[in-house]
Scaffold this motif. Structure first.
Motif, PDB file in Angstrom:
ATOM      1  N   SER A  23       0.809  -1.216   0.000  1.00  5.83           N
ATOM      2  CA  SER A  23       0.000   0.000   0.000  1.00  5.83           C
ATOM      3  C   SER A  23       0.846   1.271   0.000  1.00  5.83           C
ATOM      4  O   SER A  23       0.339   2.352  -0.266  1.00  5.83           O
ATOM      5  CB  SER A  23      -0.968  -0.003   1.186  1.00  5.83           C
ATOM      6  OG  SER A  23      -0.250  -0.129   2.392  1.00  5.83           O
ATOM      7  N   GLN A  85     -11.987   6.956  -1.122  1.00  7.68           N
ATOM      8  CA  GLN A  85     -12.111   7.324   0.284  1.00  7.68           C
ATOM      9  C   GLN A  85     -13.044   6.327   0.984  1.00  7.68           C
ATOM     10  O   GLN A  85     -13.967   5.802   0.385  1.00  7.68           O
ATOM     11  CB  GLN A  85     -12.669   8.751   0.405  1.00  7.68           C
ATOM     12  CG  GLN A  85     -11.755   9.782  -0.274  1.00  7.68           C
ATOM     13  CD  GLN A  85     -12.354  11.179  -0.238  1.00  7.68           C
ATOM     14  OE1 GLN A  85     -12.724  11.674   0.830  1.00  7.68           O
ATOM     15  NE2 GLN A  85     -12.477  11.797  -1.395  1.00  7.68           N
ATOM     16  N   LYS A  86     -12.789   6.142   2.272  1.00 13.68           N
ATOM     17  CA  LYS A  86     -13.526   5.107   3.001  1.00 13.68           C
ATOM     18  C   LYS A  86     -15.041   5.242   2.892  1.00 13.68           C
ATOM     19  O   LYS A  86     -15.749   4.242   2.806  1.00 13.68           O
ATOM     20  CB  LYS A  86     -13.137   5.131   4.489  1.00 13.68           C
ATOM     21  CG  LYS A  86     -11.794   4.523   4.753  1.00 13.68           C
ATOM     22  CD  LYS A  86     -11.527   4.391   6.250  1.00 13.68           C
ATOM     23  CE  LYS A  86     -10.054   4.019   6.439  1.00 13.68           C
ATOM     24  NZ  LYS A  86      -9.708   3.665   7.806  1.00 13.68           N
ATOM     25  N   GLY A  89     -16.969   3.273   0.295  1.00 10.92           N
ATOM     26  CA  GLY A  89     -16.749   1.822   0.280  1.00 10.92           C
ATOM     27  C   GLY A  89     -17.947   1.015  -0.184  1.00 10.92           C
ATOM     28  O   GLY A  89     -17.803  -0.031  -0.798  1.00 10.92           O
TER      29      GLY A  89
ATOM     30  N   ASN D  16      -7.609  -4.570   8.824  1.00 12.54           N
ATOM     31  CA  ASN D  16      -7.973  -3.673   7.737  1.00 12.54           C
ATOM     32  C   ASN D  16      -7.349  -4.184   6.440  1.00 12.54           C
ATOM     33  O   ASN D  16      -6.217  -4.644   6.421  1.00 12.54           O
ATOM     34  CB  ASN D  16      -7.434  -2.271   8.053  1.00 12.54           C
ATOM     35  CG  ASN D  16      -7.972  -1.227   7.096  1.00 12.54           C
ATOM     36  OD1 ASN D  16      -8.966  -1.466   6.401  1.00 12.54           O
ATOM     37  ND2 ASN D  16      -7.314  -0.092   7.062  1.00 12.54           N
ATOM     38  N   SER D  24      -5.704   3.380   2.089  1.00 13.98           N
ATOM     39  CA  SER D  24      -5.892   3.469   3.547  1.00 13.98           C
ATOM     40  C   SER D  24      -6.666   2.268   4.068  1.00 13.98           C
ATOM     41  O   SER D  24      -6.720   2.030   5.269  1.00 13.98           O
ATOM     42  CB  SER D  24      -6.683   4.732   3.886  1.00 13.98           C
ATOM     43  OG  SER D  24      -8.026   4.596   3.427  1.00 13.98           O
ATOM     44  N   GLY D  25      -7.278   1.510   3.156  1.00  8.73           N
ATOM     45  CA  GLY D  25      -8.140   0.413   3.603  1.00  8.73           C
ATOM     46  C   GLY D  25      -9.545   0.906   3.870  1.00  8.73           C
ATOM     47  O   GLY D  25      -9.769   2.099   4.105  1.00  8.73           O
ATOM     48  N   TYR D  26     -10.492  -0.024   3.853  1.00  8.26           N
ATOM     49  CA  TYR D  26     -11.902   0.328   3.989  1.00  8.26           C
ATOM     50  C   TYR D  26     -12.348   0.427   5.441  1.00  8.26           C
ATOM     51  O   TYR D  26     -13.442   0.855   5.733  1.00  8.26           O
ATOM     52  CB  TYR D  26     -12.766  -0.710   3.255  1.00  8.26           C
ATOM     53  CG  TYR D  26     -12.635  -0.622   1.757  1.00  8.26           C
ATOM     54  CD1 TYR D  26     -13.555   0.105   1.016  1.00  8.26           C
ATOM     55  CD2 TYR D  26     -11.574  -1.220   1.087  1.00  8.26           C
ATOM     56  CE1 TYR D  26     -13.439   0.210  -0.360  1.00  8.26           C
ATOM     57  CE2 TYR D  26     -11.453  -1.115  -0.286  1.00  8.26           C
ATOM     58  CZ  TYR D  26     -12.388  -0.401  -1.002  1.00  8.26           C
ATOM     59  OH  TYR D  26     -12.268  -0.278  -2.357  1.00  8.26           O
ATOM     60  N   LYS D  27     -11.485  -0.031   6.322  1.00  8.49           N
ATOM     61  CA  LYS D  27     -11.872  -0.058   7.734  1.00  8.49           C
ATOM     62  C   LYS D  27     -10.795   0.596   8.585  1.00  8.49           C
ATOM     63  O   LYS D  27      -9.788   1.062   8.072  1.00  8.49           O
ATOM     64  CB  LYS D  27     -12.102  -1.519   8.156  1.00  8.49           C
ATOM     65  CG  LYS D  27     -13.250  -2.173   7.399  1.00  8.49           C
ATOM     66  CD  LYS D  27     -13.500  -3.606   7.827  1.00  8.49           C
ATOM     67  CE  LYS D  27     -12.445  -4.542   7.291  1.00  8.49           C
ATOM     68  NZ  LYS D  27     -12.841  -5.967   7.386  1.00  8.49           N
ATOM     69  N   ASP D  28     -11.014   0.593   9.873  1.00  8.98           N
ATOM     70  CA  ASP D  28      -9.995   1.125  10.763  1.00  8.98           C
ATOM     71  C   ASP D  28      -9.057   0.006  11.196  1.00  8.98           C
ATOM     72  O   ASP D  28      -9.404  -1.171  11.156  1.00  8.98           O
ATOM     73  CB  ASP D  28     -10.659   1.771  11.982  1.00  8.98           C
ATOM     74  CG  ASP D  28     -11.493   2.977  11.563  1.00  8.98           C
ATOM     75  OD1 ASP D  28     -11.066   3.697  10.630  1.00  8.98           O
ATOM     76  OD2 ASP D  28     -12.574   3.164  12.139  1.00  8.98           O
TER      77      ASP D  28
END
Lengths: 329, 329, 329, 329
Positions: A23, A85-86, A89, D16, D24-28
């Motif tokens: 990433s 952006q999240k 999703g 994540n 950034s990924g879809y989650k925390d």
């Protein structure tokens, strides 16, 4: 070389690109000004595409405009970030969640206003998150209707801009709502607005199992709805975003032939992910390939192609291409 | 042109070819002698492949031999018909039914004897019916063991012949037991016989998702097991059996480069289904394409390719190919 | 079982089926009357589809009608043979050759007259030969226009019949003009005739990369254009024409759910190629599968599915399906 | 439920997950301890897989070991990170660049030492960056030889550990060197070490076009080389990393049947990317699906499956599955 086609690049292609396993990206992040300079240095490139919020925002428009002008570049499209952006999703303009849809609509309006202010005639909508992954999770009736309505809303608010819908069969969703040329054209026509059309990304078309030249002809047939073109290459099973001409050959000849034949007058824009390559060099090679094809498509050869198409004999076509590419006097 | 590669064709490619919707075939059936004459007339073709029982039987060997000699053609392989008769519908050498397996073994022996008598050094086994269609219908342990044993049996009976196993992922079965290069190589090695190897059909390799040059190198790496090559082209998702070079380009350069690099000394044989084209012309165009590639692979260019491979920079490789194919002085 | 869906079969599915390597077919040819009796014996089957010239001609209509009546079967569609004769090799209604197009138009009219006389409300057009194989051989503008015009012509001549266009991405041509749901719908809409719609063959839709339920919803959305359904199964890369439910599971639940939800009121017709299986048993198993799914889709479960779709949580959907299929009290 | 199979999960699956458009990924990001607790809470899960440097390093071994013990979890494999850092961009153990190869070898040794210290018997090597993207850029001879040699080196240094090579046809490279079961098995056998085997990731096998049960049988046939199993689901064209059983059904029955039949005694480990789902719930659903299949595979049903396989009649198999899954008393 005297070119009729106008070439452009998506700015981000020249920067760092990542994948899901790495990433951080495979390269270092370069300053935007450097990327613009790299784009301008590619022979034949006159235009640039910018992603809203990544590359350009309402607050840095003047700065960006100056930067582009300084390098003699035109902004050819603004791509709102409705995918990275999240909160997108589970969809943007087609999200089941009403506040998310409202946010997406506003994000599109912002991109449209940026386009107006920067003097760019086209907003390119790639709705990568608008789709679904699993059976029995999508509301085909409701969500497609949200999508069509939202596009109609923003396109009618900005009648002097053109909105190009860039279809892609999958990724990041396993199924996209705007998956193929014809599905997307239907939605564009359903808006009943002349300023809504389609963007063909050549690689997306390959993945969709289309013959890309046929897709282009179809879009032009139904009211000149081909608004924009993105170029890259792949192995037909995934959006590899490779250098143009690295895998396919005759298909590009056929495509460029038909684009001219059907009066396509938009940009020829590069859209790649040169993960491990020097961005400027890789994108530049794509432009060089397309310009070389364009140069070979003289009126005399175009006439020969017309005859090959009329004849429809595979052996004749293949021989003609072989003699063009491999013969040495 | 002074060629080092030896080119051949499968006789039946020149005749009538059918599909499941048009079982009469798209063309008329021509007499065998005419097909042989057509093959001989293709510039560069020196060899022919014959299907046992279709083209050649134990009773017409002398006639066929005279016919080939009369046209200056060599028989390069005999392909036993283990796929085109009703009794092979559920498999031949791997059939669960013991009498069917015995019949298939005998059919293979006949092909081997024909090869001996006609002076042909190779039997090409394409086991199209040996596989399965549905989950939970195949006995992977038992049937694969029948298959390996039967190949071992016949190959040990004819030690002066070579047996090439031609893999294909599917069609007519949805899954073939000999599906990919490596699976098939494993089975060849399991026989512990030096005269059992593999035949790459380029189109089958594309459908298998392989990079065909890599498959060739692998087969050569494990004991020079690449015995034979079939050429055709397709779109990578199905065995379209098209004219060589009509779809792929750089892959053929890479393949021919590595075939020479790894010391492949077998035939370059055409295997197509020109359903709607003139057979002689379509197959001839394939040979012309491969000869044109061969001619371009001068020692100087081969050295350049060695360096491109060592460097591994996609932009450099793509540029080199573009300049070779599209540049005009 | 009290069924609302009406099930039918294509008569030829019960007979002998061949492929390109075994043109005699894998089985023996049975008399037509026997096939009709087999169809009638399948629990739940009430209708039959007939291929023009293969199964029914203008001269044997009365005989066929009597035969169907005798078994309590309805004729649900007539499929003109525009794919299985040599003269269609380079296209039928879209052929570049004008006499061939005229012949194809006449063949379609014959099928329409047969439909009228046999009391069948639907002509199903599968234009398998209308497409192309190689780049630079098809005239996308001219041939698509021939196709649209010819469909318009025949459909306007028989306004009381419905014409269903059955799309398929490829085979026997590598690219079909009517390749996907949306392309075909566009052409249907272009005729401006209400009696032109689309037939979904579930397997063709899988090969096209579509989610078949979404395709159905789209066709219904644009004017209830889903006129007919063909059922079979495959592995998504080729039209394997397998037993329904042998490979896919949840997709059929989703499809049957949406067919009812969007008011589809046509037939559920089986279209398979049971090459190596007993035809009646294989087709009967497909019907049994669909009836079992239908039986599970009670109003209570349909309500649960509505909620799963509204929620859109993949884990919930997958759990619900698992509990439905695998749980044991 | 009394289970014989042992289930485990890859820790990172619960965290994540990102893709190339949303890095950034879809989650925390949740703390590691929370992820371990989630894994332990999944009914049936007894083991965990850890990625070297991401999840575990030489300096936090004790802490991790304590954490796992605290939750009653066993560490079933260590996966060295040879894919997720910039310096692996052009390959790790097969890199053309000698210092990179040395670094990769050292990274693998570290993972092996971690495995030893944590009491884990298996190192799982997924060499995602070892492959190539473009024709004419890979040195098939040299790079494959580096790869084999390096695996031999590290496996011979740690003879009490097992090394499982996890193949995958593509992604992140367009072509992987360890692409399919048989290719990878050949390389394992070439090391001439008994502690080198293969890991099947079910989804990778689907993408490779394999029938996964057949791949498992083949690996067991050649010296019990199936060392490890990763489970997930997809649509066969890409590594979608979905919930097990969400798309495929019968294939899992066939796979679990043959795993037991051929004496597989390794772990059943979950390897998913639940981008938009709750990680614990999505992974838990996969385990629940596999346990439900396991529960249905009673000795009586296994005997029925043996007979179905011996008979090889697709209709019988499909009927049996339908009655098992859809019938209601």
């Amino acid at each position: 070389m005297n070119s009729e086609n106008r070439y452009s690049v998506i700015l981000g292609n020249l920067g760092n690109t990542c994948d899901r396993f790495l990433s951080s990206g495979y390269k270092d992040v370069a300053p935007k000004e450097e990327l613009v300079a790299q784009a301008a240095a590619i022979p034949g490139v006159q235009g640039i595409e910018l992603v809203g919020t990544w590359d350009v925002t309402e607050s840095n428009i003047t700065e960006i405009k100056t930067m582009l002008n300084g390098h003699g570049l035109t902004c050819v499209s603004i791509i709102p970030d409705l995918f990275g952006q999240k909160h997108w999703g589970k969809g943007s303009l087609s999200a089941k969640d009403a506040p998310t849809r409202a946010l997406a609509l506003e994000e599109t309006r912002i991109a449209a206003r940026i386009a107006q202010q920067i003097g760019c005639p086209l907003v390119n909508l790639w709705l990568g998150q608008d789709g679904y992954d699993y059976p029995l999770t999508a509301d085909f009736v409701g969500q497609r209707s949200y999508l069509t309505e939202n596009i109609r809303t923003v396109a009618s608010e900005f009648p002097e801009l053109r909105f190009a819908l860039e279809y892609k069969p999958k990724e990041p969703r396993i199924f996209s709502f705007q998956a193929r040329a014809a599905d997307t054209l239907l939605m564009a026509m359903e808006t009943e607005l002349d300023n809504v059309g389609v963007c063909i990304d050549v690689g997306h078309s390959f993945v969709a199992g289309e013959n890309v030249a046929e897709a282009a002809v179809m879009l032009q047939h139904y009211g000149k709805r081909l608004f924009h073109m993105h170029f890259n290459d792949n192995y037909r099973s995934w959006d590899d975003d490779m250098i143009v001409g690295s895998i396919h050959m005759t298909e590009y000849f056929e495509l460029l032939y038909w684009l001219q034949e059907t009066g396509y007058d938009g940009w020829y824009s590069m859209d790649q992910y040169p993960y491990r390559e020097d961005g400027g060099a890789a994108v530049g090679e794509s432009v060089a390939f397309l310009r070389a094809v364009e140069a070979l498509l003289t009126e005399e050869r175009r006439q020969a192609m017309r005859e090959l198409i009329a004849t429809g004999d595979a052996t004749c076509t293949t021989r003609w291409m072989r003699e063009l590419l491999l013969s040495r006097p």
